[in-house]
Each structure stands twice: as C-alpha cells, then as structure tokens.
Motif scaffolding. Structure first.
Motif, PDB file in Angstrom:
ATOM      1  N   ARG A  55      31.969  29.017  32.920  1.00  0.00           N
ATOM      2  CA  ARG A  55      33.395  29.130  32.412  1.00  0.00           C
ATOM      3  C   ARG A  55      33.389  30.213  31.544  1.00  0.00           C
ATOM      4  NH1 ARG A  55      33.775  25.380  27.535  1.00  0.00           N
ATOM      5  NH2 ARG A  55      31.600  24.947  26.907  1.00  0.00           N
ATOM      6  N   HIS A  56      32.321  30.711  30.698  1.00  0.00           N
ATOM      7  CA  HIS A  56      32.204  31.821  29.711  1.00  0.00           C
ATOM      8  C   HIS A  56      31.897  33.302  30.656  1.00  0.00           C
ATOM      9  CE1 HIS A  56      30.949  28.748  26.982  1.00  0.00           C
ATOM     10  NE2 HIS A  56      31.781  29.272  26.439  1.00  0.00           N
ATOM     11  N   SER A  57      31.231  32.918  31.742  1.00  0.00           N
ATOM     12  CA  SER A  57      30.780  34.029  32.440  1.00  0.00           C
ATOM     13  C   SER A  57      31.956  34.651  33.164  1.00  0.00           C
ATOM     14  CB  SER A  57      29.982  33.785  33.885  1.00  0.00           C
ATOM     15  OG  SER A  57      28.675  33.454  33.357  1.00  0.00           O
ATOM     16  N   ILE A  58      32.922  33.972  33.971  1.00  0.00           N
ATOM     17  CA  ILE A  58      34.203  34.202  34.381  1.00  0.00           C
ATOM     18  C   ILE A  58      35.232  34.783  33.358  1.00  0.00           C
ATOM     19  CG2 ILE A  58      36.325  33.070  35.671  1.00  0.00           C
ATOM     20  CD1 ILE A  58      34.345  30.763  36.553  1.00  0.00           C
ATOM     21  N   TYR A  59      35.291  34.148  32.274  1.00  0.00           N
ATOM     22  CA  TYR A  59      36.116  34.889  31.322  1.00  0.00           C
ATOM     23  C   TYR A  59      35.578  36.254  30.975  1.00  0.00           C
ATOM     24  CZ  TYR A  59      39.815  35.183  27.680  1.00  0.00           C
ATOM     25  OH  TYR A  59      40.662  35.718  26.906  1.00  0.00           O
ATOM     26  N   HIS A  61      34.003  38.243  32.652  1.00  0.00           N
ATOM     27  CA  HIS A  61      34.228  39.201  33.754  1.00  0.00           C
ATOM     28  C   HIS A  61      35.583  39.749  33.692  1.00  0.00           C
ATOM     29  CE1 HIS A  61      34.942  40.147  38.178  1.00  0.00           C
ATOM     30  NE2 HIS A  61      33.687  40.981  37.774  1.00  0.00           N
ATOM     31  N   SER A  62      36.585  38.815  33.413  1.00  0.00           N
ATOM     32  CA  SER A  62      37.773  39.046  33.379  1.00  0.00           C
ATOM     33  C   SER A  62      38.252  39.959  32.321  1.00  0.00           C
ATOM     34  CB  SER A  62      38.658  37.710  33.080  1.00  0.00           C
ATOM     35  OG  SER A  62      38.836  37.321  31.970  1.00  0.00           O
ATOM     36  N   LYS A  63      37.387  40.094  31.340  1.00  0.00           N
ATOM     37  CA  LYS A  63      37.749  41.134  30.307  1.00  0.00           C
ATOM     38  C   LYS A  63      36.910  42.467  30.475  1.00  0.00           C
ATOM     39  CE  LYS A  63      37.953  39.275  25.998  1.00  0.00           C
ATOM     40  NZ  LYS A  63      39.609  39.287  25.664  1.00  0.00           N
TER      41      LYS A  63
END
Length: 249
Positions: A55-59, A61-63
């Motif tokens: 969940r942290h990795s995905i966010y 990356h979105s930034k």
C-alpha cells in the motif's frame, strides 16, 4: 519460506483480516505528511522495506518515485505484484541481507516492521543492510512502537470479531519481547499464531545506528510528526542519514 514465526503469520490470510484497519487512506496520509517534512522528490529511487501488500509502495510510485517494495512473505509479494509496473517493483527479500548496494535515495520501514528476530544481532544486520543499500547522502526512516508506552498500556486479553472470525488475543512482555498470541477457529479448523517484537529502546536504536554508520537526524513521536517524548509518545519514528562521503561498512 522461513520457519520463523513471522514467516508463518505474515503469510497467513488471517494476518490481513486482523489488521484490515491499516488501509490505503491511512498509508497515503502518512506518506503525504512525510513528503512535506522530508527531502524525497519525484524521480528518487526508494525502497519500501517490509512492504506487506504494497500500500505504501503503490502510493509512493503514484507521487513519482521509482519504488522497490521488498518483503519476506511470498504471499504478500504475489499479491503486490499485481500492481507492478514500470518504476514499481516487488521482490521477495530478507531485510537482513543487502538487496542492491548504494542504489536508493531513501528507505522506508513503516508500521513496526522491525525487531522480529530472536537473535538481536539480526537487528543490527538489518540496519547495516539498509546503510549499504543507500547512496551516499541517502536517508532511512524507521517507524517503530515506543516500548515504554506499549508495555505500560498492555491489554492482557482481548477478543475481536472480524469477517465472522473470532480472534482471541493474549498480550504479554516476556524475555525482552512484546508478545501477542492469537487463537482462532475458521470453518471448523483451529489456528494458532504469535507475534513477537523485541522491545528495542530508544538507546538501543541509537547504538545500532552508530554501529552501522548512520547519523540520527530527527525523531518523531507520532504520525503527525510531533516531537518524540519517551513517557508519552506512541511511536519512535527515526530519520537517519548516510553521509555524503560515507565509508564502506
């Protein structure tokens, strides 16, 4: 797969049921708060160490960050890889070992994803592996519980009903570990798990950092990044840095 307790519990579907309150919204809020306080920028190469389901990795990356999510759990990585893309990678990995030397600008180790090992030397090995994985001038953020507060507020027994399953939980402080025993029954089958987190003190962490070569930059006491207070803060969130002219360790 590891036969250590975390290799079994973190690979279990019941772990994710019990901690389902740790959702994407919570993760995103903390990352936003950190970005406002830290010097990580779009394009940075970062590691989410003990990434869980990502969940942290995905966010991150979105930034705009290039992200490697590493976790010991085969099932967690299999789940997270469904979200993998260019610039977002998930790899099964043991944090006691160096993944890639001098590759990352920042390493995140979030939500008490540390202190699980029976041998205390393994904690130092993990810190040293972080140091070696960082580029000179890079930083690591370790988010850990405050053992002083947790032990003083320990709830000995609790029952939680989640998704139709009763989780019976016992907590204790034994031999330097904060221990949680978990019993449940699902579809007629009984299961038993445990969590053990070493009660690593503030002073112990400082010793690890010094031995690894890190410089302590900041310590916060909660997810709003208020100053750490040993007697009352629920968290110890350490920001540690590797010098620009870092020697090999």
């Amino acid at each position: 797969m590891s036969t250590e307790w975390f290799g079994q519990w973190f690979n279990s579907p019941y772990y994710h049921i019990l901690y389902q309150h740790r959702d994407e919204k919570e993760a995103q809020h903390f990352i936003d708060t950190l970005q406002a306080a830290l010097l990580f920028q779009p394009g940075d190469r970062v590691m989410d160490l003990a990434c869980g389901k990502g969940r942290h990795s995905i966010y991150l990356h979105s930034k705009g960050m290039e992200v490697w999510g590493l976790d010991l759990s085969e099932q967690n990585i299999a789940y997270a890889q469904r979200f993998a893309s260019e610039g977002l990678h998930f790899v099964q990995h043991d944090m006691r070992e160096v993944y890639q030397k001098e590759t990352f600008q920042c390493i995140f180790n979030l939500f008490t994803s540390f202190g699980y090992f029976d041998d205390e030397a393994d904690n130092l090995a993990a810190i040293k592996a972080m140091y070696q994985s960082l580029k000179p001038g890079g930083c690591a953020l370790i988010d850990f519980l405050n053992p002083h507060v947790v032990i003083n507020r320990l709830v000995p027994e609790e029952v939680k009903l989640l998704d139709g399953i009763e989780f019976h939980i016992q907590r204790s402080f034994e031999n330097g570990f904060i221990r949680k025993r978990i019993w449940l029954e699902d579809q007629g089958t009984q299961h038993q798990f445990e969590e053990r987190v070493r009660a690593i003190s503030y002073e112990d962490f400082l010793h690890y950092f010094e031995q690894a070569g890190f410089t302590l930059s900041q310590v916060w006491g909660d997810y709003q990044l208020n100053a750490f207070q040993k007697e009352s803060s629920e968290r110890m969130i350490f920001l540690i840095k590797k010098s620009e002219q870092a020697p090999s360790r």
